[in-house]
Enzyme design. Structure first.
Site, PDB file in Angstrom:
ATOM      1  N   GLY A 114     -15.588  -2.373 -31.620  1.00 57.29           N
ATOM      2  CA  GLY A 114     -15.358  -3.784 -31.368  1.00 57.29           C
ATOM      3  C   GLY A 114     -15.477  -4.079 -29.883  1.00 57.29           C
ATOM      4  O   GLY A 114     -15.323  -3.184 -29.041  1.00 57.29           O
ATOM      5  N   CYS A 115     -15.733  -5.335 -29.539  1.00 55.20           N
ATOM      6  CA  CYS A 115     -15.972  -5.669 -28.124  1.00 55.20           C
ATOM      7  C   CYS A 115     -14.730  -5.429 -27.263  1.00 55.20           C
ATOM      8  O   CYS A 115     -14.782  -4.668 -26.288  1.00 55.20           O
ATOM      9  CB  CYS A 115     -16.487  -7.095 -28.000  1.00 55.20           C
ATOM     10  N   HIS A 116     -13.611  -6.063 -27.599  1.00 52.99           N
ATOM     11  CA  HIS A 116     -12.380  -5.836 -26.826  1.00 52.99           C
ATOM     12  C   HIS A 116     -12.000  -4.347 -26.862  1.00 52.99           C
ATOM     13  O   HIS A 116     -11.587  -3.775 -25.858  1.00 52.99           O
ATOM     14  CB  HIS A 116     -11.217  -6.646 -27.402  1.00 52.99           C
ATOM     15  N   SER A 118     -13.879  -1.756 -27.148  1.00 51.29           N
ATOM     16  CA  SER A 118     -14.729  -0.935 -26.280  1.00 51.29           C
ATOM     17  C   SER A 118     -14.148  -0.850 -24.878  1.00 51.29           C
ATOM     18  O   SER A 118     -14.102   0.224 -24.269  1.00 51.29           O
ATOM     19  CB  SER A 118     -16.138  -1.533 -26.209  1.00 51.29           C
ATOM     20  N   PHE A 281     -18.056  -5.853 -18.915  1.00 49.27           N
ATOM     21  CA  PHE A 281     -19.310  -5.687 -19.638  1.00 49.27           C
ATOM     22  C   PHE A 281     -19.620  -6.979 -20.374  1.00 49.27           C
ATOM     23  O   PHE A 281     -18.887  -7.972 -20.258  1.00 49.27           O
ATOM     24  CB  PHE A 281     -19.206  -4.507 -20.625  1.00 49.27           C
TER      25      PHE A 281
END
Length: 310
Positions: A114-116, A118, A281
């Protein structure tokens, strides 16, 4: 030529993967017509014909897609949350350790982080693994993201000329502490407690800045901020994740500084007593489609950065 099918190509992540792969000469895309893209029989045929299948779907649909695969050759890269904590699936963050990289090379089933998650895991996992941060530490994380992380519906809300005035200011969410990324944040890092997680969506398209604050007293006995830096300096040498001694802009950190890129910056700020672990990022890059494409490249034995924007 590698045959690739993207199940869920119309979503934000799927569309970006499609756009990147359409430019590659080594990839043959299997594309279903608008009439067939949700047809179970057509999807099943495409999934079984593919060498690589990207799943850019809600969890239930992703699990259904996996169940449709009847061969042992189709390799799956799932961008949903459905399989991220299953031990039989590879967690697609190969920079965490040589073991993570080797598992990904051979994987038939890979879950894209998942983005968060990561950002959080890139900061916390190495410290726990190195014994610098105890697994029972009580942690807090705040994460600022662009609105594209909310998908097509949120993108439309933010880009509507007549939008609600409340959208012009940062908005905290996940306030029930039940955010879907918490499960993998805890499990992948080997933590005994879930962190207090405070995600914030703001009025810019893409980008992400994740921060984990620590008191020195939270580190393992005898460990200091220099030990934290040493872990990152050794582990994150690029090209996808790189430790930087400093990445601020005159004392500020912009959440969208990495927009459009597929790499990640990691740094440590603060002082001997109060430490800030920070990763920055693009939520659509290393936080989604860029990470998925990196996983594909590694699984195929290709240059991990092939087709990516660093």
């Amino acid at each position: 030529m590698i045959k690739v099918f993207i199940d869920g190509r119309e979503g934000t992540t799927g569309l970006r993967i499609y756009e990147r792969l359409a430019e590659r000469q080594d990839i043959s895309l299997i594309v279903l017509s608008e009439e067939l893209r949700k047809d179970p029989a057509a999807r099943k045929e495409a999934l079984n014909a593919a060498d690589i299948a990207f799943l850019c779907l809600p969890d239930a649909a992703a699990m259904e897609a996996v169940s449709m695969i009847e061969n042992d050759t189709t390799r799956v890269i799932d961008a949903s949350t459905a399989h991220r904590t299953l031990p039989e699936w590879c967690y697609g963050l190969p920079e965490l350790s040589p073991a993570h990289l080797e598992k990904l090379k051979a994987s038939k089933r890979t879950a894209v982080p998942g983005c968060h998650a990561s950002g959080f895991i890139s900061l916390v996992y190495p410290l726990v693994a190195a014994g610098v941060l105890p697994a029972d530490a009580l942690l807090t994380c705040h994460s600022i993201t662009g609105y594209s992380g909310g998908g097509k519906k949120m993108i439309a809300q933010y880009e509507d000329e007549g939008r609600d005035q409340l959208l012009s200011a940062p908005r905290q969410y996940g306030i029930t502490q039940q955010h879907k990324h918490l499960k993998e944040m805890k499990a992948i890092c080997g933590l005994k407690n879930s962190p207090i997680f405070c995600p914030i969506v703001s009025d810019f398209y893409s980008g992400m800045c994740v921060t984990v604050p620590l008191f020195k007293s939270q580190l393992a006995a005898g460990k200091t901020i220099e030990d934290v830096k040493a872990v990152y300096q050794s582990l994150y040498q690029g090209p996808m994740i790189r430790y930087q001694e400093s990445m601020d802009e005159a004392g500020f950190l912009s959440g969208n500084a990495m927009s459009g890129l597929d790499s990640m910056q990691v740094t440590v700020c603060g002082n001997d007593e109060r430490i800030l672990l920070i990763s920055r990022f693009d939520n659509l890059g290393k936080g989604a489609s860029g990470a998925a494409l990196q996983c594909m490249n590694i699984m195929l034995g290709d240059d991990p950065t092939h087709g990516l924007n660093l």
